[in-house]
Design a protein around this motif. Sequence first.
Motif, PDB file in Angstrom:
ATOM      1  N   UNK A 302      12.138 -20.100  28.806  1.00  0.00           N
ATOM      2  CA  UNK A 302      11.815 -21.404  29.391  1.00  0.00           C
ATOM      3  C   UNK A 302      11.363 -21.303  30.853  1.00  0.00           C
ATOM      4  N   UNK A 303      11.142 -20.073  31.313  1.00  0.00           N
ATOM      5  CA  UNK A 303      10.661 -19.903  32.690  1.00  0.00           C
ATOM      6  C   UNK A 303       9.320 -20.595  32.894  1.00  0.00           C
ATOM      7  N   UNK A 304       8.439 -20.516  31.905  1.00  0.00           N
ATOM      8  CA  UNK A 304       7.121 -21.136  32.044  1.00  0.00           C
ATOM      9  C   UNK A 304       7.238 -22.648  32.179  1.00  0.00           C
ATOM     10  N   UNK A 305       8.105 -23.260  31.388  1.00  0.00           N
ATOM     11  CA  UNK A 305       8.284 -24.702  31.470  1.00  0.00           C
ATOM     12  C   UNK A 305       8.816 -25.106  32.847  1.00  0.00           C
ATOM     13  N   UNK A 306       9.824 -24.381  33.342  1.00  0.00           N
ATOM     14  CA  UNK A 306      10.376 -24.709  34.654  1.00  0.00           C
ATOM     15  C   UNK A 306       9.355 -24.445  35.755  1.00  0.00           C
TER      16      UNK A 306
END
Length: 335
Positions: A302-306
């Motif tokens: 979920x790094x990309x979303x954050x």
Amino acid sequence: MILAGDIGGTRSRLVLYPPGEEGAGVERTLDSREYNDFASLLQAFLDEVQASRFDGISAAAFGVAGPVRGDGDEARVQATNLPWTLSAAELSAVLGGARVRLANDLIAVGMGALASPVDRRVNLNPEAATDAGHAAVIAPGTGLGEAIFFDDGERHRPMPSEGGHCDFAPNDDREAALLTFLRGRFGGHVSYERILSGDGFSSLYAFARQSGLGRPTADADQRLAEASDPNALITRWASRGEDECAMIACRMFARILGAEAGNLALKTLPVGGVFLAGAIVGHILPFLRDYTLEGFLDKGRFATMLGRMPLWVVPDGSLGLAGARRLAEEQTLSR
């Protein structure tokens, strides 16, 4: 007239604002512990500023450290660090029938942060897309405050929480060692508040020294013992590069703050932004610039979303007053 207050265990700041003016009002800071109850402090403020010479106070709001029970005139709050119980109905009577809003202090801080001008914020996530929507606020202070602000399409509606007391979760071997150290120091459960608060700097500093991660400054023990605020001394050492352990403490604080801000973001999906607010974040801003985003984004898949979420720092010790003013103004609009 609008009355706003930031009610603390040591000091209470009150401001009386003229109607329709955005500038500074008539402000006083009073020693909270000199009064048996808040109604007495409030009356002392009104007498000192000669409030009777104005046309009257139409609405008031107070941010108080403590849980608020009830709504509207039925709202009451037991102050956390004072032997005070504040009642909206009783305070309304003191103010000649003005509408009174009682709010948790973090709600007031959050309202102030969300309303802050963009040029008074620091953007830690320059790749993020600015968007309207829900927001989240995390504010290290005496404790660790966290709150969610639900966007109903017209305004943000605050939702308080006690998220600062959730279990601390290490993200690397050093933080795992920190957890073991803090479990020994506190006798069991370790919350994020144990780290991400004023006293957290002393705990992180003690861990850095005991673990041999750096060298303390000369006469560190004596200087800390003599300091009126050891935590402030540690952050000052760190900002000046005078103490390796202090610098390590502030680096760890900044990264763990980012990690917990990321946890809050995953739970609430605040596309309108995550706000790191208050005076402490201003004191360690250089460390936040270098280490907080790393912790925020360390969320695996979920790094990309954050990475698309705004991560703001609002380094302002007056956010509680600004938020209380907004809450008071909402009282006038809801008539």
